[in-house]
Structures are given as structure tokens and as C-alpha cells.
Design a protein around this motif. Structure first.
Motif, PDB file in Angstrom:
ATOM      1  N   GLY A 101     -30.272  47.073 -33.839  1.00 23.73           N
ATOM      2  CA  GLY A 101     -29.856  45.814 -33.229  1.00 23.73           C
ATOM      3  C   GLY A 101     -31.006  44.909 -32.838  1.00 23.73           C
ATOM      4  N   MET A 102     -32.263  45.392 -32.977  1.00 17.34           N
ATOM      5  CA  MET A 102     -33.427  44.564 -32.624  1.00 17.34           C
ATOM      6  C   MET A 102     -33.478  43.320 -33.506  1.00 17.34           C
ATOM      7  SD  MET A 102     -37.477  45.494 -32.991  1.00 17.34           S
ATOM      8  CE  MET A 102     -37.779  46.165 -31.382  1.00 17.34           C
ATOM      9  N   PRO A 103     -33.614  42.128 -32.915  1.00 18.51           N
ATOM     10  CA  PRO A 103     -33.757  40.905 -33.708  1.00 18.51           C
ATOM     11  C   PRO A 103     -35.075  40.921 -34.489  1.00 18.51           C
ATOM     12  CG  PRO A 103     -33.235  40.395 -31.417  1.00 18.51           C
ATOM     13  CD  PRO A 103     -33.564  41.843 -31.480  1.00 18.51           C
ATOM     14  N   VAL A 104     -35.000  40.556 -35.754  1.00 17.77           N
ATOM     15  CA  VAL A 104     -36.182  40.514 -36.615  1.00 17.77           C
ATOM     16  C   VAL A 104     -36.181  39.214 -37.410  1.00 17.77           C
ATOM     17  CG1 VAL A 104     -36.516  43.015 -36.804  1.00 17.77           C
ATOM     18  CG2 VAL A 104     -34.974  41.857 -38.398  1.00 17.77           C
ATOM     19  N   GLU A 105     -37.361  38.885 -37.942  1.00 17.52           N
ATOM     20  CA  GLU A 105     -37.498  37.701 -38.793  1.00 17.52           C
ATOM     21  C   GLU A 105     -38.364  38.029 -39.994  1.00 17.52           C
ATOM     22  OE1 GLU A 105     -39.274  34.651 -36.406  1.00 17.52           O
ATOM     23  OE2 GLU A 105     -41.137  35.759 -36.146  1.00 17.52           O
ATOM     24  N   MET A 106     -38.108  37.346 -41.085  1.00 15.39           N
ATOM     25  CA  MET A 106     -38.857  37.560 -42.309  1.00 15.39           C
ATOM     26  C   MET A 106     -40.231  36.930 -42.231  1.00 15.39           C
ATOM     27  SD  MET A 106     -38.578  36.051 -46.092  1.00 15.39           S
ATOM     28  CE  MET A 106     -39.793  34.885 -45.588  1.00 15.39           C
ATOM     29  N   VAL A 107     -41.224  37.641 -42.765  1.00 18.45           N
ATOM     30  CA  VAL A 107     -42.568  37.116 -42.940  1.00 18.45           C
ATOM     31  C   VAL A 107     -43.044  37.502 -44.334  1.00 18.45           C
ATOM     32  CG1 VAL A 107     -43.219  37.119 -40.495  1.00 18.45           C
ATOM     33  CG2 VAL A 107     -43.589  39.174 -41.858  1.00 18.45           C
ATOM     34  N   THR A 108     -43.974  36.753 -44.879  1.00 14.04           N
ATOM     35  CA  THR A 108     -44.549  37.062 -46.181  1.00 14.04           C
ATOM     36  C   THR A 108     -45.817  37.878 -45.959  1.00 14.04           C
ATOM     37  OG1 THR A 108     -43.669  35.023 -47.120  1.00 14.04           O
ATOM     38  CG2 THR A 108     -45.457  36.085 -48.323  1.00 14.04           C
ATOM     39  N   ARG A 109     -45.907  39.004 -46.637  1.00 11.76           N
ATOM     40  CA  ARG A 109     -47.052  39.894 -46.496  1.00 11.76           C
ATOM     41  C   ARG A 109     -47.399  40.502 -47.854  1.00 11.76           C
ATOM     42  NH1 ARG A 109     -47.098  38.134 -41.829  1.00 11.76           N
ATOM     43  NH2 ARG A 109     -47.283  39.359 -39.934  1.00 11.76           N
ATOM     44  N   LYS A 110     -48.599  41.037 -47.961  1.00 12.50           N
ATOM     45  CA  LYS A 110     -49.022  41.754 -49.157  1.00 12.50           C
ATOM     46  C   LYS A 110     -48.205  43.033 -49.264  1.00 12.50           C
ATOM     47  CE  LYS A 110     -52.949  44.145 -51.203  1.00 12.50           C
ATOM     48  NZ  LYS A 110     -54.368  44.509 -51.037  1.00 12.50           N
ATOM     49  N   LEU A 111     -47.659  43.277 -50.455  1.00 17.94           N
ATOM     50  CA  LEU A 111     -46.920  44.513 -50.703  1.00 17.94           C
ATOM     51  C   LEU A 111     -47.808  45.562 -51.356  1.00 17.94           C
ATOM     52  CD1 LEU A 111     -43.509  43.162 -52.059  1.00 17.94           C
ATOM     53  CD2 LEU A 111     -44.084  43.877 -49.733  1.00 17.94           C
ATOM     54  N   ARG A 112     -48.553  45.123 -52.384  1.00 16.17           N
ATOM     55  CA  ARG A 112     -49.412  46.063 -53.111  1.00 16.17           C
ATOM     56  C   ARG A 112     -50.316  45.296 -54.073  1.00 16.17           C
ATOM     57  NH1 ARG A 112     -44.511  46.036 -55.407  1.00 16.17           N
ATOM     58  NH2 ARG A 112     -44.404  45.628 -57.625  1.00 16.17           N
ATOM     59  N   THR A 113     -51.246  46.016 -54.670  1.00 12.92           N
ATOM     60  CA  THR A 113     -52.062  45.497 -55.752  1.00 12.92           C
ATOM     61  C   THR A 113     -51.547  46.150 -57.020  1.00 12.92           C
ATOM     62  OG1 THR A 113     -53.941  45.306 -54.269  1.00 12.92           O
ATOM     63  CG2 THR A 113     -54.415  45.232 -56.606  1.00 12.92           C
ATOM     64  N   ASP A 114     -51.271  45.357 -58.039  1.00 10.90           N
ATOM     65  CA  ASP A 114     -50.577  45.849 -59.216  1.00 10.90           C
ATOM     66  C   ASP A 114     -51.439  45.764 -60.460  1.00 10.90           C
ATOM     67  OD1 ASP A 114     -48.258  47.011 -60.134  1.00 10.90           O
ATOM     68  OD2 ASP A 114     -47.280  45.121 -60.611  1.00 10.90           O
ATOM     69  N   GLY A 115     -51.388  46.794 -61.274  1.00  6.34           N
ATOM     70  CA  GLY A 115     -52.015  46.768 -62.591  1.00  6.34           C
ATOM     71  C   GLY A 115     -53.521  46.846 -62.575  1.00  6.34           C
ATOM     72  N   GLU A 116     -54.072  46.929 -63.774  1.00  5.03           N
ATOM     73  CA  GLU A 116     -55.519  47.033 -63.942  1.00  5.03           C
ATOM     74  C   GLU A 116     -56.250  45.768 -63.513  1.00  5.03           C
ATOM     75  OE1 GLU A 116     -56.509  48.283 -67.882  1.00  5.03           O
ATOM     76  OE2 GLU A 116     -55.102  49.969 -67.837  1.00  5.03           O
ATOM     77  N   GLU A 117     -55.568  44.624 -63.617  1.00  2.00           N
ATOM     78  CA  GLU A 117     -56.194  43.356 -63.243  1.00  2.00           C
ATOM     79  C   GLU A 117     -56.252  43.191 -61.734  1.00  2.00           C
ATOM     80  OE1 GLU A 117     -53.349  43.226 -65.332  1.00  2.00           O
ATOM     81  OE2 GLU A 117     -54.641  43.524 -67.069  1.00  2.00           O
ATOM     82  N   GLY A 118     -55.510  44.011 -61.002  1.00  3.05           N
ATOM     83  CA  GLY A 118     -55.525  43.945 -59.547  1.00  3.05           C
ATOM     84  C   GLY A 118     -54.742  42.777 -58.977  1.00  3.05           C
ATOM     85  N   MET A 119     -53.667  42.353 -59.673  1.00  2.00           N
ATOM     86  CA  MET A 119     -52.857  41.249 -59.175  1.00  2.00           C
ATOM     87  C   MET A 119     -52.234  41.642 -57.835  1.00  2.00           C
ATOM     88  SD  MET A 119     -49.683  39.198 -60.956  1.00  2.00           S
ATOM     89  CE  MET A 119     -48.467  40.501 -60.900  1.00  2.00           C
ATOM     90  N   ILE A 120     -52.428  40.827 -56.814  1.00  2.00           N
ATOM     91  CA  ILE A 120     -51.867  41.092 -55.502  1.00  2.00           C
ATOM     92  C   ILE A 120     -50.424  40.598 -55.495  1.00  2.00           C
ATOM     93  CG2 ILE A 120     -52.009  40.597 -53.029  1.00  2.00           C
ATOM     94  CD1 ILE A 120     -55.040  40.295 -53.418  1.00  2.00           C
ATOM     95  N   VAL A 121     -49.511  41.488 -55.132  1.00  2.00           N
ATOM     96  CA  VAL A 121     -48.093  41.157 -55.094  1.00  2.00           C
ATOM     97  C   VAL A 121     -47.692  40.970 -53.632  1.00  2.00           C
ATOM     98  CG1 VAL A 121     -45.758  41.935 -55.633  1.00  2.00           C
ATOM     99  CG2 VAL A 121     -47.648  42.473 -57.185  1.00  2.00           C
ATOM    100  N   TYR A 122     -47.210  39.774 -53.314  1.00  2.00           N
ATOM    101  CA  TYR A 122     -46.730  39.470 -51.974  1.00  2.00           C
ATOM    102  C   TYR A 122     -45.209  39.494 -51.984  1.00  2.00           C
ATOM    103  CZ  TYR A 122     -51.419  37.868 -50.817  1.00  2.00           C
ATOM    104  OH  TYR A 122     -52.770  37.815 -50.581  1.00  2.00           O
ATOM    105  N   GLY A 123     -44.631  39.682 -50.830  1.00  2.00           N
ATOM    106  CA  GLY A 123     -43.187  39.676 -50.726  1.00  2.00           C
ATOM    107  C   GLY A 123     -42.772  39.630 -49.275  1.00  2.00           C
ATOM    108  N   TYR A 124     -41.493  39.786 -49.042  1.00  2.00           N
ATOM    109  CA  TYR A 124     -41.005  39.699 -47.671  1.00  2.00           C
ATOM    110  C   TYR A 124     -41.066  41.046 -46.969  1.00  2.00           C
ATOM    111  CZ  TYR A 124     -36.633  41.450 -49.690  1.00  2.00           C
ATOM    112  OH  TYR A 124     -35.695  42.194 -50.347  1.00  2.00           O
ATOM    113  N   LYS A 125     -41.368  40.988 -45.696  1.00  2.00           N
ATOM    114  CA  LYS A 125     -41.254  42.097 -44.764  1.00  2.00           C
ATOM    115  C   LYS A 125     -40.608  41.497 -43.523  1.00  2.00           C
ATOM    116  CE  LYS A 125     -45.272  44.767 -46.295  1.00  2.00           C
ATOM    117  NZ  LYS A 125     -46.468  45.518 -45.852  1.00  2.00           N
TER     118      LYS A 125
END
Length: 136
Positions: A101-125
């Protein structure tokens, strides 16, 4: 993740964009093109406020591939104020401070680094709400 898929999913990752059913008004996330309630077409885009509450949560200690460096981390079912329940990582909070029941809000954060090129994948948390939702 290939670059084309990353860009195709950008709206729903960064802004929580889903769809609204033209027939019954149900809001869908992620976009599905067919309403889960009445089975009518649902093509009208809808941007969620990003406000909700914790419906349930757990801590991941044995993380899947690509997320090992984050472990342990907490994942929650978040019930958005518009209705859908989504799965998301929690951030900026200790597990001992969490409650159903705790109120929360979406923020954009780094999720992971993907692939050999090291692309940073951001998303919601989600984090504990620091702003009050706008009442509709």
C-alpha cells in the motif's frame, strides 16, 4: 537487445505509455491492441501518471543473466492509479521501509549494460512517492 527493439520500446519504458480501449475505457499496460476486458480493439495511446502503490514485493538474491551486478534488489507489483498492475524494480528505498500500500512513483533509471558495445539500457523503476499525484 538489438537497437531497433530498444527504440521501439522507448515510449513504454520511459513514459509508461500504454493504450486505452475505445469501447469500455480500460487502460492497458503494456500496449496490447486488444482490450483484456471486452476484446475490442485498443489503439488509442495513453500516458500513465506513474503514480501507484505497492501491491506486493520480494527481494531477488539470485538474479537472472544481465542483472547479477544488481543483486540483491527488490521487485514489486505496482498497482498504478489508473488500474493496471505492473512489475518493476524498486529504488531509493531499503527493504525494511517497504510496506503493502506504500505510495510510489515512477522514475527513469539505468537497468543494465547490454551487449558487447556496452549500450546502457534505461527504463522505469519505482521509488517511494515524493510528489503528490494530481487528482483527475
Amino acid at each position: 537487445m538489438e537497437v531497433s527493439r530498444h527504440w521501439r520500446l522507448q515510449e513504454q519504458r520511459y513514459k509508461l505509455v500504454g493504450e486505452t480501449c475505445d469501447t469500455c475505457g480500460v487502460k492497458l499496460f503494456p500496449p496490447r491492441d486488444v482490450c483484456l476486458e471486452c476484446k475490442a480493439p485498443a489503439y488509442k495511446l495513453y500516458t500513465f501518471t506513474g503514480h501507484g502503490e505497492i501491491y506486493s514485493f520480494t527481494t531477488i538474491y539470485d538474479a537472472p543473466a544481465g542483472f547479477e551486478h544488481n543483486a540483491p534488489y527488490t521487485v514489486a507489483l505496482v498497482k498504478l492509479e489508473e488500474g493496471p498492475i505492473i512489475t518493476a524494480q524498486l529504488t531509493d528505498v531499503a527493504e525494511s521501509e517497504l510496506s503493502i500500500g506504500m505510495p510510489v512513483e515512477m522514475v527513469t533509471r539505468k537497468l543494465r549494460t547490454d551487449g558487447e558495445e556496452g549500450m546502457i539500457v534505461y527504463g522505469y523503476k519505482f521509488r517511494p512517492a515524493v510528489t503528490q499525484p494530481v487528482l483527475h
